[in-house]
Design a protein around this motif. Structure first.
Motif, mmCIF file in Angstrom:
data_model
loop_
_atom_site.group_PDB
_atom_site.id
_atom_site.type_symbol
_atom_site.label_atom_id
_atom_site.label_comp_id
_atom_site.label_asym_id
_atom_site.label_seq_id
_atom_site.Cartn_x
_atom_site.Cartn_y
_atom_site.Cartn_z
ATOM 1 N N PHE A 11 0.850 -1.187 0.000
ATOM 2 C CA PHE A 11 0.000 0.000 0.000
ATOM 3 C C PHE A 11 0.886 1.238 0.000
ATOM 4 C CE2 PHE A 11 -2.758 -3.105 2.235
ATOM 5 C CZ PHE A 11 -3.823 -3.102 1.352
ATOM 6 N N ASP A 12 0.403 2.319 -0.577
ATOM 7 C CA ASP A 12 1.136 3.587 -0.546
ATOM 8 C C ASP A 12 1.003 4.250 0.818
ATOM 9 O OD1 ASP A 12 1.850 3.351 -3.240
ATOM 10 O OD2 ASP A 12 0.017 4.356 -3.900
ATOM 11 N N TRP A 13 -0.171 4.118 1.429
ATOM 12 C CA TRP A 13 -0.485 4.742 2.712
ATOM 13 C C TRP A 13 -1.107 3.715 3.643
ATOM 14 C CZ3 TRP A 13 0.745 9.812 3.454
ATOM 15 C CH2 TRP A 13 0.966 10.594 2.321
ATOM 16 N N LEU A 14 -0.874 3.884 4.930
ATOM 17 C CA LEU A 14 -1.544 3.098 5.966
ATOM 18 C C LEU A 14 -2.233 4.088 6.895
ATOM 19 C CD1 LEU A 14 1.377 0.641 6.704
ATOM 20 C CD2 LEU A 14 -0.619 0.216 5.265
ATOM 21 N N ILE A 15 -3.419 3.736 7.341
ATOM 22 C CA ILE A 15 -4.175 4.635 8.214
ATOM 23 C C ILE A 15 -4.487 3.933 9.520
ATOM 24 C CG2 ILE A 15 -6.336 5.909 8.502
ATOM 25 C CD1 ILE A 15 -6.331 6.380 5.490
ATOM 26 N N ARG A 16 -4.198 4.622 10.600
ATOM 27 C CA ARG A 16 -4.563 4.145 11.932
ATOM 28 C C ARG A 16 -5.693 5.035 12.418
ATOM 29 N NH1 ARG A 16 -0.728 3.315 17.080
ATOM 30 N NH2 ARG A 16 -2.246 2.156 18.272
ATOM 31 N N THR A 17 -6.753 4.409 12.881
ATOM 32 C CA THR A 17 -7.869 5.183 13.410
ATOM 33 C C THR A 17 -8.609 4.371 14.454
ATOM 34 O OG1 THR A 17 -9.811 6.500 12.822
ATOM 35 C CG2 THR A 17 -9.499 4.453 11.602
ATOM 36 N N ARG A 18 -9.228 5.057 15.361
ATOM 37 C CA ARG A 18 -10.093 4.411 16.341
ATOM 38 C C ARG A 18 -11.441 4.151 15.687
ATOM 39 N NH1 ARG A 18 -9.548 6.978 22.237
ATOM 40 N NH2 ARG A 18 -11.654 6.174 22.268
ATOM 41 N N THR A 19 -12.097 3.104 16.122
ATOM 42 C CA THR A 19 -13.413 2.802 15.568
ATOM 43 C C THR A 19 -14.498 3.684 16.150
ATOM 44 O OG1 THR A 19 -13.730 1.061 17.214
ATOM 45 C CG2 THR A 19 -12.808 0.415 15.061
ATOM 46 N N ASP A 20 -14.197 4.410 17.215
ATOM 47 C CA ASP A 20 -15.219 5.260 17.836
ATOM 48 C C ASP A 20 -15.012 6.739 17.519
ATOM 49 O OD1 ASP A 20 -12.956 5.584 19.402
ATOM 50 O OD2 ASP A 20 -14.015 5.385 21.313
ATOM 51 N N LEU A 21 -14.415 7.030 16.358
ATOM 52 C CA LEU A 21 -14.293 8.412 15.910
ATOM 53 C C LEU A 21 -15.480 8.760 15.013
ATOM 54 C CD1 LEU A 21 -10.536 8.861 14.915
ATOM 55 C CD2 LEU A 21 -11.664 9.520 17.027
ATOM 56 N N ARG A 22 -16.022 9.928 15.217
ATOM 57 C CA ARG A 22 -17.069 10.444 14.334
ATOM 58 C C ARG A 22 -16.423 11.566 13.528
ATOM 59 N NH1 ARG A 22 -22.057 12.428 17.314
ATOM 60 N NH2 ARG A 22 -20.478 13.733 18.259
ATOM 61 N N TRP A 23 -16.419 11.404 12.216
ATOM 62 C CA TRP A 23 -15.780 12.365 11.326
ATOM 63 C C TRP A 23 -16.736 13.495 10.995
ATOM 64 C CZ3 TRP A 23 -10.746 12.454 10.098
ATOM 65 C CH2 TRP A 23 -10.000 11.338 10.474
ATOM 66 N N MET A 24 -16.274 14.729 11.126
ATOM 67 C CA MET A 24 -17.058 15.915 10.804
ATOM 68 C C MET A 24 -16.809 16.389 9.372
ATOM 69 S SD MET A 24 -18.482 16.098 13.587
ATOM 70 C CE MET A 24 -18.423 16.103 15.337
ATOM 71 N N ALA A 25 -15.780 15.841 8.741
ATOM 72 C CA ALA A 25 -15.427 16.203 7.369
ATOM 73 C C ALA A 25 -14.665 15.024 6.768
ATOM 74 C CB ALA A 25 -14.556 17.462 7.359
#
Length: 138
Positions: A11-25
């Motif tokens: 992959f070119d990019w890897l993303i780490r994120t929590r599953t309990d984030l609500r994105w506003m944008a």
């Protein structure tokens, strides 16, 4: 890495994120990001990178995802707000450990706009350590 092996390329990019984030944008177009730095949120008022979100160029994956407990020497070399002395031993937050690791590998950090909320349950469940530690937000 298993997914990369299965598809036959990295992959070119890897993303780490929590599953309990609500994105506003939306995150936006990854091709517009600098491929030489890790893009992450920064702790308000402290300046340390958060440990719950990162857009990571593949070349920095080992530095970002291979985090471990930093040594006392590493902690002494890095300036981070999330560390303190407790009886002669430097203690640290997860964010400070991440900063130590990225510094060790010479990886720079770019501030990513924090357009998220962390969604937390409105009740504490029996034995939930986060609630007993005061993480619960009314």
């Amino acid at each position: 890495e298993a997914a990369e092996t299965q598809r036959g390329r990295r992959f070119d990019w890897l993303i780490r994120t929590r599953t309990d984030l609500r994105w506003m944008a939306p995150i936006g177009d990854l091709s517009s990001l600098n491929r030489d730095v890790v893009h992450t949120f920064m702790r308000e008022g402290r300046g340390d990178p958060t440990d719950f979100f990162g857009i990571v160029p593949r070349k920095h994956a080992e530095a970002y995802f291979g985090i471990s407990c930093p040594s006392q020497e590493q902690l002494n070399r890095v300036r981070c707000a999330g560390k303190w002395d407790e009886k002669g031993v430097i203690q640290h937050t997860c964010e400070c450990a991440l900063l130590c690791r990225l510094n060790e590998f010479g990886v720079q950090i770019a501030r990513f706009p924090g357009a998220v909320d962390i969604i937390r349950p409105q009740v504490c469940h029996k034995g939930d350590q986060k609630c007993t530690d005061g993480w619960f937000i009314d």
